[in-house]
Design an enzyme around this catalytic site. Structure first.
Site, PDB file in Angstrom:
ATOM      1  N   THR A 388      -4.705  25.625  62.998  1.00 29.18           N
ATOM      2  CA  THR A 388      -3.905  24.419  62.807  1.00 29.18           C
ATOM      3  C   THR A 388      -4.854  23.322  63.220  1.00 29.18           C
ATOM      4  O   THR A 388      -5.899  23.604  63.794  1.00 29.18           O
ATOM      5  CB  THR A 388      -2.676  24.499  63.740  1.00 29.18           C
ATOM      6  OG1 THR A 388      -1.916  25.617  63.338  1.00 29.18           O
ATOM      7  CG2 THR A 388      -1.838  23.253  63.738  1.00 29.18           C
ATOM      8  N   THR A 406      -0.733  22.015  59.529  1.00 26.97           N
ATOM      9  CA  THR A 406      -1.171  23.416  59.554  1.00 26.97           C
ATOM     10  C   THR A 406      -0.903  24.148  58.256  1.00 26.97           C
ATOM     11  O   THR A 406      -0.014  23.772  57.486  1.00 26.97           O
ATOM     12  CB  THR A 406      -0.441  24.155  60.705  1.00 26.97           C
ATOM     13  OG1 THR A 406      -0.940  25.483  60.811  1.00 26.97           O
ATOM     14  CG2 THR A 406       1.058  24.230  60.493  1.00 26.97           C
ATOM     15  N   ASP A 430       6.499  31.821  60.790  1.00 33.13           N
ATOM     16  CA  ASP A 430       7.003  31.134  61.988  1.00 33.13           C
ATOM     17  C   ASP A 430       8.507  31.350  62.182  1.00 33.13           C
ATOM     18  O   ASP A 430       9.047  31.053  63.247  1.00 33.13           O
ATOM     19  CB  ASP A 430       6.696  29.627  61.936  1.00 33.13           C
ATOM     20  CG  ASP A 430       5.319  29.318  62.503  1.00 33.13           C
ATOM     21  OD1 ASP A 430       4.702  30.216  63.101  1.00 33.13           O
ATOM     22  OD2 ASP A 430       4.851  28.178  62.343  1.00 33.13           O
ATOM     23  N   SER A 459       8.584  25.493  64.980  1.00 36.26           N
ATOM     24  CA  SER A 459       7.160  25.240  65.219  1.00 36.26           C
ATOM     25  C   SER A 459       6.901  25.070  66.713  1.00 36.26           C
ATOM     26  O   SER A 459       7.822  24.813  67.489  1.00 36.26           O
ATOM     27  CB  SER A 459       6.771  23.945  64.498  1.00 36.26           C
ATOM     28  OG  SER A 459       5.444  23.602  64.788  1.00 36.26           O
ATOM     29  N   SER A 460       5.634  25.222  67.086  1.00 40.32           N
ATOM     30  CA  SER A 460       5.224  24.865  68.451  1.00 40.32           C
ATOM     31  C   SER A 460       4.390  23.581  68.453  1.00 40.32           C
ATOM     32  O   SER A 460       3.927  23.147  69.517  1.00 40.32           O
ATOM     33  CB  SER A 460       4.369  25.980  69.055  1.00 40.32           C
ATOM     34  OG  SER A 460       5.099  27.173  69.115  1.00 40.32           O
ATOM     35  N   GLY A 481      -1.083  27.918  67.875  1.00 40.98           N
ATOM     36  CA  GLY A 481       0.133  28.740  67.806  1.00 40.98           C
ATOM     37  C   GLY A 481       0.989  28.510  69.043  1.00 40.98           C
ATOM     38  O   GLY A 481       1.236  27.371  69.453  1.00 40.98           O
TER      39      GLY A 481
HETATM   40  O1  DON Z   1       3.923  25.489  63.687  1.00 47.69           O
HETATM   41  C1  DON Z   1       3.434  26.288  64.462  1.00 47.69           C
HETATM   42  O2  DON Z   1       3.750  26.372  65.629  1.00 47.69           O
HETATM   43  C2  DON Z   1       2.351  27.225  63.959  1.00 47.69           C
HETATM   44  N1  DON Z   1       2.436  27.339  62.539  1.00 47.69           N
HETATM   45  C3  DON Z   1       1.023  26.716  64.407  1.00 47.69           C
HETATM   46  C4  DON Z   1      -0.097  27.626  63.999  1.00 47.69           C
HETATM   47  C5  DON Z   1      -1.334  27.424  64.761  1.00 47.69           C
HETATM   48  O3  DON Z   1      -1.429  26.607  65.629  1.00 47.69           O
HETATM   49  C6  DON Z   1      -2.436  28.335  64.380  1.00 47.69           C
HETATM   50  N2  DON Z   1      -3.588  28.183  65.164  1.00 47.69           N
HETATM   51  N3  DON Z   1      -4.261  27.747  65.807  1.00 47.69           N
END
Ligand code: DON
Length: 587
Positions: A388, A406, A430, A459-460, A481
């Site tokens: 992301t 992302t 997710d 989402s995070s 993530g």
């Molecule tokens: O929205 C979210 O929380 C995830 N799709 C974020 C994914 C992510 O941060 C992947 N890596 N670093």
């Protein structure tokens, strides 16, 4: 002089096709962007009086800076960075994904632009389960079925149109030029293609464009994307309708049909950006603007800050500090699993979770209980590479943008839209594909985040802006993530509590606890054996952060891009997290 030409080009607007002069200028723009985009290696934050852009990729940061210098505001520059990252940082930068843009204008007004992907209308609760009710391997992560309806183009265009000064075509120009003329592959870019080659190899257009049919791009080789350039040109000319109602949308649907995905013409046609009120928290005299649902990030961040507010947090990364912060993390992530989902579909008790009274109960429990807890179910946590990406922008007037967007996994679903040259997300992962079973980030999630047609997955992502006495103080966010929220929390505490400068704060070693699995993960390089012994003795199950098996990244937690402003002098200080290859640039 040369920069002046580039600036003139940008000020004039979109380069005219076939115009020899502007073609030369475009080449010059790329050369200059490449020259100025050499990574910064100082330990000091980058200081600038007027404007600052920090992103995970130097060419994209430069693109944002050029737009600021051409008279664009922070939103124009952020949109330019967003489109540029789709070209130069395709592992995460995207037009086939989604995200959140938190904007705080200099007059104090703020808005949260939610351009998160949506489940296609044909999606259903058990779509990733087999006849025995078990998760089908990779069904929610690889291929067209993993893709949600993309929101990035609608979100960036809407933000630009409502809050920007320049035209969409103008702010997209650097991205178009970078796609058309190409740019030299950096070492991290080349490595990330290598790391994800198995995924990209599964899909014809991805194999042709990103893997050159097996002749992988080596550092320094020029990566051109003519199909993507054409797609971006159409968007620049016609606006987002080219994507949602026109030829690009038709290409998405054709790719869905080829690879058995669900997104239809109707899904694209009714995609909607949501303008939401930012979630507001208060911490030791600071106001924290952050992400409301469908992100869990802001709720968990505010819950943790509330718990920590009156506690003596000791010195950074000492036993006392890690213990108290980890206890707050465990409780906030447990609540995340139980209560968070898309608030347009399920009722999320945001007020309750973020109330000081609730925090007082949790704090009482933390101070009474012994550290550590019973082991819960769940897959071992792994830290995630930067799949992301976050960028932060502040302009001369004091407008600020904090944007995280992302594709979800690195290179998303692996599927490139045929003829249009861009990757689609795998954001459907997710959702809780099977409530109670961990997703790719090891996050256990509940009923509130079950799949439903047209719903947004939880989402995070936690784009955040901190204000003190109505004056802008900090702009930050991160990929990672499930580790995103804890990364933002720690950088925020590092600046506001531990008085680190922004560069120290983004660099400082990090730890992560997400409740399930019951494990305190610490960056391997950053903590003394004494501290870890003490944490173990207190009852924590500690683990060093581990590299993702598919990636070259070395088990880092998050990659924060932050800007701090000095409200007395007006100076802006930018810092790109050294865990990545990003760059802060200002003027
Ligand atoms: O929205 C979210 O929380 C995830 N799709 C974020 C994914 C992510 O941060 C992947 N890596 N670093």
């Amino acid at each position: 002089m040369a920069l002046q030409i580039v600036r003139d080009e940008l000020v004039r607007g979109e380069a005219k096709e076939g115009d020899v002069h502007s073609r030369h200028t475009r080449k010059l723009l790329v050369i200059l962007l490449c020259f100025f985009a050499l990574p910064a290696r100082s330990f000091e934050p980058v200081a600038a009086k007027h404007g600052m852009v920090v992103s995970a990729e130097p060419l994209a940061s430069e693109a944002g800076l050029q737009i600021l210098k051409a008279g664009g505001n922070a939103v124009d520059a952020a949109v330019a960075v967003g489109f540029a990252l789709a070209v130069t940082h395709p592992v995460a930068g995207n037009i086939g994904g989604g995200g959140f843009m938190l904007i705080r204008l200099a007059d104090g007004k703020s808005v949260f632009v939610d351009y998160r992907e949506k489940a296609p209308t044909a999606a259903s609760r058990n779509m990733y389960l087999d006849a025995a009710g078990e998760l089908k391997p990779e069904a929610s992560t690889v291929g067209a079925l993993a893709a949600g309806v993309p929101g990035t183009v609608a979100g960036l265009a809407l933000a630009q149109q409502r809050y920007g000064n320049l035209g969409l075509a103008r702010v997209m120009l650097p991205a178009i030029v970078l796609a058309e003329e190409g740019f030299p592959a950096s070492y991290p870019f080349s490595e990330s293609l290598r790391a994800d080659r198995d995924l990209l190899d599964k899909f014809e257009a991805s194999r042709r464009i990103f893997l050159r049919n097996g002749q992988l791009y080596e550092p320094g080789q020029i990566f051109k994307q003519p199909e993507l350039a054409n797609t971006l040109r159409q968007i620049a000319r016609e606006g987002p309708k080219a994507f949602y109602h026109g030829a690009i949308g038709a290409a998405i649907v054709a790719t869905m049909q080829k690879y058995h995905g669900l997104i239809t013409v109707a899904d694209l046609g009714h995609y909607e950006v949501k303008l939401r009120e930012p979630l507001v928290g208060h911490f030791r005299g600071f106001t924290v603007l952050t992400a409301p649902p469908p992100s869990s990030g802001g709720v968990a961040l505010v819950e943790m800050l509330n718990v920590l507010e009156p506690l003596d947090l000791g010195t950074p990364n000492s036993y006392q500090s890690i213990h108290l912060i980890a206890e707050a993390m465990r409780r906030a992530y447990a609540d995340r699993a139980a209560y968070l989902g898309d608030s347009d579909f399920v009722s999320v008790p945001v007020a309750g979770l973020t109330s000081p009274d609730y925090a007082a109960q949790l704090r009482h429990e933390i101070l009474q209980a012994k550290a550590g807890s019973p082991v819960g179910a769940g897959r071992p946590a792994r830290t995630e590479p930067a799949q992301t990406t976050h960028f932060s922008v502040v302009d001369e007037q004091g407008n600020a943008v904090s944007n995280t967007y992302t594709l979800n996994g690195g290179y998303g679903s692996g599927v490139t839209v045929e003829g249009a040259g861009f990757l689609l997300n795998n954001e459907m992962d997710d959702f809780a594909a099977k409530p109670g079973t961990p997703n790719m980030f090891g996050l256990v999630q509940g009923e509130a985040n079950a799949i439903a047609p047209d719903k947004r997955p939880l989402s995070s992502m936690t784009p955040t802006i901190v204000v003190k006495d109505d004056k802008l103080r900090l702009v930050l966010g991160s990929p990672g993530g499930g580790t995103i929220i804890n990364t933002v929390l720690q950088v925020l505490l590092d600046v506001l509590v531990y008085k680190m400068d922004v560069r120290e704060a983004v660099t400082s070693p990090r730890f992560h606890h997400q409740w399930m699995p019951d494990e305190l993960v610490l960056e391997g390089w950053g903590f003394s054996a004494d501290t870890i012994d003490k944490l173990n003795a207190a009852g924590y199950k500690t683990a060093a952060s581990r590299p993702d098996e598919r990636s070259a990244a070395r088990g880092h937690i998050g990659e924060c891009q932050a800007i701090e402003t000095d409200s007395n002098t007006g100076w802006r200080f930018g810092a790109a997290d050294p865990r990545g290859d990003g760059k802060a640039v200002g003027y």
